[in-house]
Design an enzyme around this catalytic site. Structure first.
Site, PDB file in Angstrom:
ATOM      1  N   GLU A   4      -2.980  -4.805  -2.967  1.00 19.73           N
ATOM      2  CA  GLU A   4      -3.482  -5.710  -4.004  1.00 19.73           C
ATOM      3  C   GLU A   4      -3.548  -5.008  -5.353  1.00 19.73           C
ATOM      4  OE1 GLU A   4      -4.738  -4.937  -1.068  1.00 19.73           O
ATOM      5  OE2 GLU A   4      -5.989  -6.531  -0.240  1.00 19.73           O
ATOM      6  N   CYS A  15     -10.580  -3.561  -3.926  1.00 10.71           N
ATOM      7  CA  CYS A  15      -9.596  -4.524  -4.459  1.00 10.71           C
ATOM      8  C   CYS A  15     -10.264  -5.812  -4.912  1.00 10.71           C
ATOM      9  CB  CYS A  15      -8.519  -4.795  -3.415  1.00 10.71           C
ATOM     10  SG  CYS A  15      -7.431  -3.376  -3.178  1.00 10.71           S
ATOM     11  N   ASN A  24       0.843  -1.199   0.000  1.00  6.13           N
ATOM     12  CA  ASN A  24       0.000   0.000   0.000  1.00  6.13           C
ATOM     13  C   ASN A  24       0.875   1.244   0.000  1.00  6.13           C
ATOM     14  OD1 ASN A  24       0.577  -0.873   2.683  1.00  6.13           O
ATOM     15  ND2 ASN A  24      -1.191   0.179   3.522  1.00  6.13           N
ATOM     16  N   ILE A  25       0.396   2.244  -0.711  1.00  5.29           N
ATOM     17  CA  ILE A  25       1.126   3.500  -0.901  1.00  5.29           C
ATOM     18  C   ILE A  25       0.142   4.626  -0.587  1.00  5.29           C
ATOM     19  CG2 ILE A  25       2.395   4.931  -2.546  1.00  5.29           C
ATOM     20  CD1 ILE A  25       2.876   2.257  -4.159  1.00  5.29           C
ATOM     21  N   GLU A  26       0.390   5.262   0.555  1.00  3.27           N
ATOM     22  CA  GLU A  26      -0.578   6.265   1.031  1.00  3.27           C
ATOM     23  C   GLU A  26      -0.227   7.656   0.508  1.00  3.27           C
ATOM     24  OE1 GLU A  26      -0.855   5.600   5.287  1.00  3.27           O
ATOM     25  OE2 GLU A  26      -2.120   3.835   4.903  1.00  3.27           O
ATOM     26  N   CYS A  66      -4.067   0.516  -2.502  1.00  2.37           N
ATOM     27  CA  CYS A  66      -3.905  -0.698  -1.690  1.00  2.37           C
ATOM     28  C   CYS A  66      -2.831  -1.611  -2.292  1.00  2.37           C
ATOM     29  CB  CYS A  66      -5.210  -1.477  -1.635  1.00  2.37           C
ATOM     30  SG  CYS A  66      -6.497  -0.721  -0.648  1.00  2.37           S
ATOM     31  N   CYS A 110      -9.920  -5.232   0.693  1.00  5.57           N
ATOM     32  CA  CYS A 110     -11.068  -4.317   0.753  1.00  5.57           C
ATOM     33  C   CYS A 110     -11.984  -4.557  -0.449  1.00  5.57           C
ATOM     34  CB  CYS A 110     -10.584  -2.873   0.800  1.00  5.57           C
ATOM     35  SG  CYS A 110     -10.081  -2.219  -0.806  1.00  5.57           S
TER      36      CYS A 110
END
Ligand code: THU
Length: 142
Positions: free
Chosen positions: A61, A100, A48-50, A59, A97
């Site tokens: 996935e 995804c 995940n890359i916020e 996310c 989620c």
């Protein structure tokens, strides 16, 4: 083709755990890793890359599947996912989620195995359909 590949579930779990180490999570401090196995045996990792604006967050996935599709892959055999607070190894299973799940539905068979991973020795196996029953997919557009 997909059915012919023997899935090394432990190796896929390890790949998800390794991918999780790349997570960029300064806001949630919740690190997720994914490993997507392609029919030709290649594995694409994702984390995940916020983002400071929150909603652009990607996310793990989706990082994995978008990377794989960009590299020309469209035939997927399995995915492993793990996640938890970034200061520790996962202690709970981290289910994908809803967004995804729908993205997986675009490219993967309903029967595709989804492995939720705490460690290489603690793995919960389900399928895409198990996570997203009665789903809407490409064929529904006719
Ligand atoms: N997250 C994922 O990477 N995958 C999921 O399926 C669930 C949530 C991430 C998004 C966000 O960076 C953090 O976990 C907390 O929601």
């Amino acid at each position: 083709m997909s059915e012919m590949l023997q899935i090394d579930v432990k190796a896929l779990a390890e790949a998800a755990l390794a991918a999780r180490k790349r997570a960029y999570v300064p806001y949630s401090h919740f690190a997720v890793g994914a490993a997507l196995l392609c029919a030709d045996g290649q594995v694409f990792g994702g984390c995940n890359i916020e983002n400071a604006a929150y909603s652009p967050t990607n996310c793990a996935e989706r990082t994995a599947i978008f990377s794989a599709v960009y590299q020309g892959q469209r035939d997927f055999v399995a995915i492993a996912v793990c996640g938890g607070p970034d200061n520790a190894e996962p202690v709970e299973f981290c289910p994908p989620c809803g967004v995804c799940r729908q993205v997986l539905r675009e490219f993967c068979a309903n029967s595709m195995p989804v492995y939720l991973v705490k460690s290489a020795d603690e793995i919960y196996a389900t399928t895409l359909e198990g996570l997203l029953p009665k789903s809407f997919g490409p064929e529904d557009l006719g």
